[in-house]
Design an enzyme around this catalytic site. Structure first.
Site, PDB file in Angstrom:
ATOM      1  N   GLU A  54     -53.454  30.444  -0.440  1.00 20.00           N
ATOM      2  CA  GLU A  54     -53.882  29.830  -1.461  1.00 20.00           C
ATOM      3  C   GLU A  54     -54.629  30.591  -2.382  1.00 20.00           C
ATOM      4  OE1 GLU A  54     -55.461  25.522  -3.253  1.00 20.00           O
ATOM      5  OE2 GLU A  54     -55.614  25.915  -1.009  1.00 20.00           O
ATOM      6  N   CYS A 261     -54.470  22.048  -2.512  1.00 17.08           N
ATOM      7  CA  CYS A 261     -54.757  21.407  -3.866  1.00 17.08           C
ATOM      8  C   CYS A 261     -54.272  21.990  -4.945  1.00 17.08           C
ATOM      9  CB  CYS A 261     -56.276  21.156  -3.879  1.00 17.08           C
ATOM     10  SG  CYS A 261     -56.921  19.969  -2.716  1.00 17.08           S
ATOM     11  N   ASN A 383     -49.265  17.548  -0.364  1.00 13.98           N
ATOM     12  CA  ASN A 383     -50.392  18.096   0.283  1.00 13.98           C
ATOM     13  C   ASN A 383     -51.564  17.305   0.296  1.00 13.98           C
ATOM     14  OD1 ASN A 383     -52.126  20.910   1.235  1.00 13.98           O
ATOM     15  ND2 ASN A 383     -53.082  20.109  -0.576  1.00 13.98           N
ATOM     16  N   GLU A 384     -51.916  16.886   1.426  1.00 19.21           N
ATOM     17  CA  GLU A 384     -53.103  15.974   1.555  1.00 19.21           C
ATOM     18  C   GLU A 384     -53.180  14.828   0.562  1.00 19.21           C
ATOM     19  OE1 GLU A 384     -56.813  18.144   0.887  1.00 19.21           O
ATOM     20  OE2 GLU A 384     -56.067  19.838   2.768  1.00 19.21           O
TER      21      GLU A 384
END
Length: 833
Positions: A54, A261, A383-384
C-alpha cells in the site's frame, strides 16, 4: 566475508550447537516431537506466503518508485484535514527559485495552456533581463541521493517565448558546489520533451537538482524528472533496485496491491482508479491519498504487473465496489445508476491484464511495451468494507459481472476488519473463491491464535489473511507471528494465502508506525525481524504438511494472568452507580465494599473520570471519559477469583466496565458490558506492550437499559473466565497459555523434511525429536535460527542485530536438540532412500 572465514563461521556454529547438545544431554527432555513423515495431511498451496503493498509511509513516491524529484508536475495542493508536516502542501512544494547576484525571477504555477488536460498545472518562470543563471531547484524528498560514478537521467517538458537557442544547464548541487551537470541546447516555443544524462562526481544524500537558464524571458516547464539509470532490471520509469531486491529475497507467491483503505479513498472522488495510472506518465492523472500526501501514479498498474513478473508473484489487484472507506466520514456510495462504471473497472482490468492486443485495453498494454498477457488469475473486490445495506446491494453486481465476462478469474472478497470477520458469511453466500480478513493485534493475541482455523468449515469460502501484524518490530513480535503461521500451515486447506502488512516505511515520512516489514531511508534498507520470519516460512514452506504430535512442559503464563492484579469498576462514555462489590478467593472474601463508609473500606484510586461515594454507592459522573476507571489499591494474588457487584446505568451511550488482573505495567482484562455503542458485551485483554489496544477475547450481542440494576458476576480460573449478568452465563472464555509452536512439512523436489519450531518463552527447551515412517536420514541437517533479546529491533545503526544464523546439526531418525529461548528455528532434514 571470504570463503575461508565463512566456512570457519559455519564450523564454529556447528561446534556451538554440538556443545549445547552435550550440555543438555544429561538434562531430562521437557519437550517431545514425533513427526510422521509418511502421513501427509494437507497440501501447502504455492500461494501461501505473499506480500501486501500500500502506498502508505511514502512507499511509492520517495520509496519504491525511483523518481528523485518531488512534486515533479506541480500538482500538489493543500488538502483540508491534513495535519502532518507535509499537510499544507502547495504547488511549489519542494521547489525554490535560484536568483544569481543582481538577478531576479518569478515562479508561478499556471493552468492556462497545460501540457494536457489530465496534468493541468505547470511552472511559469519569468526571468528578468541580464539574469544569467536564474532558475529553479528541487530538494527531492528531504534531499536527493546520488552515488559517485552513477548516471542519472533527467527529462522535462518545456517551452520558451524568447531566446530559443539559449542553453539550459541541469546541475546536481550541494552546499559545496556542483557535483554533476548536463546541457540542453535551447528550447522551442511549443511544448516538447528534452532529456540529458548526468554522471555524479561524488556520493551524497543532500543534493538538489537545479535547472538554470541563460538570458531573460518566460520559460514554462512540466514533468521535471530525475531517475537513476540503475533501476531494478534497468527499467525506464523504474523502481528502486535495493527495495525490489528485498522483495525478491522474500520469494513471495502473491502480491496484493495497490492498497487497503487507499483503494477506497477518502471519498469516491479520491478512490484509486486504475485507469488513471496507465499510459504515458505525463498523461496520468495524479491524486492525493488519505494518508496525507500526493501520488504521481508514476508507479501505476502497468508497473505493478511488471513488478509481479520481476519478483515471481501472482498479481492480486484490489478494487473498490462503489463505496468509500467505511472508516471515513461521511461515507459515500455510488448511486445505482452510476455503478456500471465501477463494475466496468473490474471487467476492463482483466482485459488490460489478459486481453489480446486487438482488444481495447489489451492494445494499451501492448503499446506500453508488454504485448504478452500478464496472466492475471485473481481480482479482489472491496477492502475492510462495513456490512451496510449499501454494500450488500452493490457487491453482488461485481461478482455477477466477473463470473459472466471473466469466469477464469478467482474472486477475493472481503471479510471486513477484525478477527470477528463480520462479512465472511456474506462472501460465502455470494460464492467468492476467497475472503480477505485483516487484523492488527498484540503479539500475545497472535500467540493465543495458533488454533484459530482448526474449526473452520472446510466447505465454505477459503481464507486469505490479507493484512496482519502484531503491532511492533521487536523480536517478540516476529516470534509471535511465527507461532501464528504454524497454525496457518496446519490449516492450509482452508487458508490459501497470507500477507503481512504494511510492507514499507520510510524513516521520517511515516503515518503508520505500529508495524512495518521493511524500513528504509534514501540509502539504507532495514529488514525487520518480522521480515526474516516471513522469509524463513516462504523459503521453507514445503509441499505437504506432516502429521505430528508434540508435548512441551514449560511455564509460559502470560504477564496478564487474569486473576492476579487490581480490581476496579468504570464506564465508557457513560454514567453509572456501583454497589456491593465483593472479591472472593476460594472460601475467603478478600474484601467486600458496600460504599457505606464503615471502618475497613477498601482504598481506591481514580485513574480517569469523576467518581464519588455518596449515599452508600459509588458513582461515576463524567459521561465524556473513555474510559473512566476506579481501581482498588490492594492487588489480588490468587489463582482463582470471583468478582461480584450490582450496577445501574444513569446516563450516556454505553454500559459498565469491570476491570481485573490489572498489573503495574498497565496490562489488564475487563468485561465491557453494553459496549460498542451499547450493542455488545465483550471480554477484552490489554497487554503491557500496547495497553490501549484491547484484544477482544469474546463478544456477544447485548444492551444495557438505563436506570435498571444489574447483578454482575465474574468467575476467574487458571484457564477460563465465566461472566454472568443477572445469573445468566454471557461468556465462557478459554484462556490459552502460549507454548512452543511446531509445524512440519515435506518438500517434494528435495525430499527434505522441514521442522519449524517457535519458542516465545525465556526458557531453553531440551527436546527429543522422532521422525517416524522414514527409512533413514542424512546425518547432517541444516539449522537456521532467528533469536536474540525479546525487545531487540533492527534499525539504521544496527540493521542486522536480529538476523537468521545458519549452521549444521547432527540428526538421526531420533535425535535431541535444545530449542533456544525467544527463537524461531527451522531444521531441514534430508531423507535418504
Amino acid at each position: 566475508m571470504s570463503r575461508h572465514s565463512c566456512w570457519s563461521f559455519i564450523r564454529w556454529n556447528a561446534f556451538i550447537c554440538l556443545f549445547l547438545s552435550c550440555v543438555f544431554a544429561q538434562a531430562e527432555p521437557i519437550g517431545s516431537v514425533r513427526v510422521h513423515v509418511d502421513q501427509p495431511t494437507v497440501a501447502l498451496p504455492d500461494t501461501l506466503y505473499g506480500l501486501f503493498y500500500e502506498d502508505i509511509n511514502y512507499a511509492a513516491d520517495g520509496g519504491l518508485y525511483a523518481e528523485l524529484v518531488q512534486n515533479r508536475s506541480f500538482e500538489y495542493f493543500p488538502v483540508e484535514g491534513w495535519s502532518s508536516r507535509r499537510g499544507q502542501m502547495q504547488p511549489m512544494y519542494a521547489w525554490e527559485t535560484i536568483e544569481p547576484a543582481g538577478g531576479h525571477c518569478v515562479a508561478t504555477v499556471e493552468d492556462a495552456t497545460p501540457l494536457n488536460s489530465r496534468n493541468p498545472h505547470y511552472l511559469r518562470l519569468q526571468i528578468e533581463k541580464g539574469s544569467d543563471g536564474a532558475g529553479i531547484a528541487n530538494s527531492g524528498f528531504d534531499g536527493i541521493r546520488v552515488v559517485e560514478g552513477d548516471v542519472y537521467d533527467f527529462s522535462f517538458y518545456a517551452k520558451r517565448n524568447v531566446n530559443a537557442d539559449s542553453p539550459v544547464r541541469i546541475t546536481l548541487k550541494t552546499e559545496d558546489g556542483d557535483i554533476g551537470s548536463g546541457r540542453i541546447d535551447g528550447l522551442s516555443e511549443s511544448w516538447a520533451k528534452y532529456d540529458v544524462s548526468i554522471t555524479a562526481k561524488e556520493t551524497t544524500s543532500n543534493a538538489s537538482l537545479a535547472i538554470t537558464f541563460v538570458g531573460a524571458g518566460v520559460i514554462e516547464m512540466d514533468m521535471i524528472s530525475l531517475f537513476p539509470r540503475k533501476t531494478f532490471n534497468g527499467r525506464k520509469n523504474g523502481l528502486r533496485a535495493d527495495l525490489v531486491q528485498a522483495l525478491v529475497d522474500l520469494k513471495p507467491a502473491v502480491f496484493r496491491f495497490p492498497g487497503g483503505c487507499i483503494a477506497h479513498g477518502q471519498g469516491l472522488d479520491n478512490a484509486y482508479r486504475w485507469k488513471d495510472t496507465i499510459g504515458d506518465v505525463a498523461e496520468r492523472k495524479p491524486n492525493w491519498n488519505l494518508w496525507g500526501y500526493h501520488q504521481t501514479y508514476g508507479l501505476g498498474y502497468f508497473e505493478y504487473f511488471l513488478l509481479c513478473e520481476d519478483i515471481g508473484a501472482e498479481p492480486l489487484p484490489i478494487l473498490a465496489v462503489g463505496v468509500s472507506c467505511g472508516f471515513r466520514d461521511p461515507r459515500e456510495n455510488a448511486g445505482m445508476d452510476d455503478l456500471q462504471e465501477w463494475i466496468d473497472d473490474a471487467v476492463d482490468l482483466v482485459e488490460f491484464a489478459n486481453g489480446p492486443v486487438d482488444s481495447r485495453w489489451g492494445k494499451i498494454r501492448a503499446e506500453m511495451g508488454h504485448p504478452e498477457p500478464f496472466n492475471l488469475k485473481y481480482v479482489g473486490l472491496g477492502n475492510e468494507d462495513h456490512h451496510t445495506p449499501q454494500f450488500e446491494e452493490r457487491f453482488p453486481h461485481f461478482v455477477r459481472a466477473l463470473r459472466q465476462q471473466a469466469p477464469e478469474i478467482k474472486i477475493v472478497g472481503t471479510s471486513g476488519l477484525g478477527p470477528e470477520i463480520p462479512i465472511y458469511e456474506f462472501m460465502n453466500t455470494h460464492g467468492c473463491d476467497l475472503s480477505d480478513e485483516h487484523y492488527y493485534e498484540s503479539p500475545e493475541w497472535f500467540l493465543s491464535q495458533t488454533h484459530r482455523f482448526d474449526d473452520f468449515d472446510r466447505n465454505k469460502t477459503k481464507v486469505f489473511v490479507g493484512e496482519y501484524a502484531s503491532k511492533g518490530n521487536r523480536l517478540f513480535n516476529a516470534v509471535a507471528e511465527a507461532a501464528y503461521l504454524t497454525g496457518i500451515e496446519r490449516n492450509a486447506d482452508i487458508v490459501q494465502m497470507t500477507a503481512y502488512a504494511p510492507l514499507f516505511a520510510r524513516y521520517g515520512f511515516t503515518q503508520w508506525t505500529a508495524a512495518d516489514l521493511i524500513w528504509f531511508d534514501e540509502k539504507t534498507v532495514v529488514r525487520t525481524p518480522n521480515y526474516y520470519v516471513q522469509q524463513l516460512f516462504s523459503l521453507n514452506k514445503g509441499d505437504q504438511y506432516l502429521a505430528n504430535e508434540t508435548q512441551f512442559r514449560l511455564d509460559l503464563s502470560l504477564e496478564g494472568t487474569p486473576a492476579r492484579g487490581r480490581v476496579g469498576v468504570g464506564t465508557w462514555a457513560s454514567q453509572a452507580i456501583f454497589d456491593d462489590v465483593k472479591v472472593i478467593a476460594g472460601s475467603e472474601t478478600l474484601f467486600g465494599e458496600a460504599f457505606d463508609g464503615t471502618e475497613g473500606s477498601e482504598v481506591a484510586s481514580v485513574i480517569n473520570g469523576s467518581f464519588d461515594v455518596v449515599g452508600g454507592v459509588c458513582r461515576q459522573n463524567d459521561v465524556s471519559a473513555t474510559p473512566a476507571m476506579r481501581l482498588f489499591d490492594r492487588s489480588v494474588e490468587a489463582d482463582e477469583l470471583i468478582i461480584s457487584m450490582r450496577a445501574k446505568k444513569t446516563g450516556g451511550d454505553e454500559g459498565f466496565l469491570v476491570t481485573f488482573g490489572h498489573k503495574p505495567s498497565d496490562s489488564h482484562y475487563w468485561w465491557n458490558i453494553g459496549g460498542w455503542g451499547n450493542t455488545e458485551h465483550g471480554v477484552q485483554c490489554a497487554v503491557a506492550s500496547d495497553p490501549t489496544n484491547r484484544v477482544r477475547l469474546a463478544t456477544t450481542p447485548g444492551t444495557i437499559q438505563s436506570n435498571v440494576w444489574y447483578d454482575i458476576r465474574i468467575e476467574i480460573g487458571d484457564s477460563r473466565i465465566l461472566c454472568y449478568l443477572n445469573d445468566q452465563l454471557i461468556h465462557d472464555v478459554a484462556i490459552t497459555k502460549p507454548t512452543i509452536s511446531f509445524a512440519a512439512s515435506k518438500e517434494t523436489a528435495t525430499g527434505d523434511v522441514i521442522l519449524k519450531i517457535v519458542n516465545p518463552s525465556d526458557q531453553a527447551c531440551p527436546t527429543q525429536f522422532e521422525l517416524s515412517g522414514v527409512e533413514r536420514v542424512d546425518p547432517v541437517a541444516k539449522l537456521t535460527v532467528l533469536t536474540g533479546g525479546r525487545d531487540d529491533v533492527n534499525d539504521r545503526m544496527n540493521p542486522n542485530r536480529v538476523s537468521p544464523q545458519v549452521s549444521e546439526l547432527n540428526v538421526a531418525s531420533e535425535f535431541s536438540h535444545t530449542i533456544a529461548p525467544m527463537s524461531v528455528q527451522f531444521i531441514r532434514v534430508r531423507t535418504v532412500k
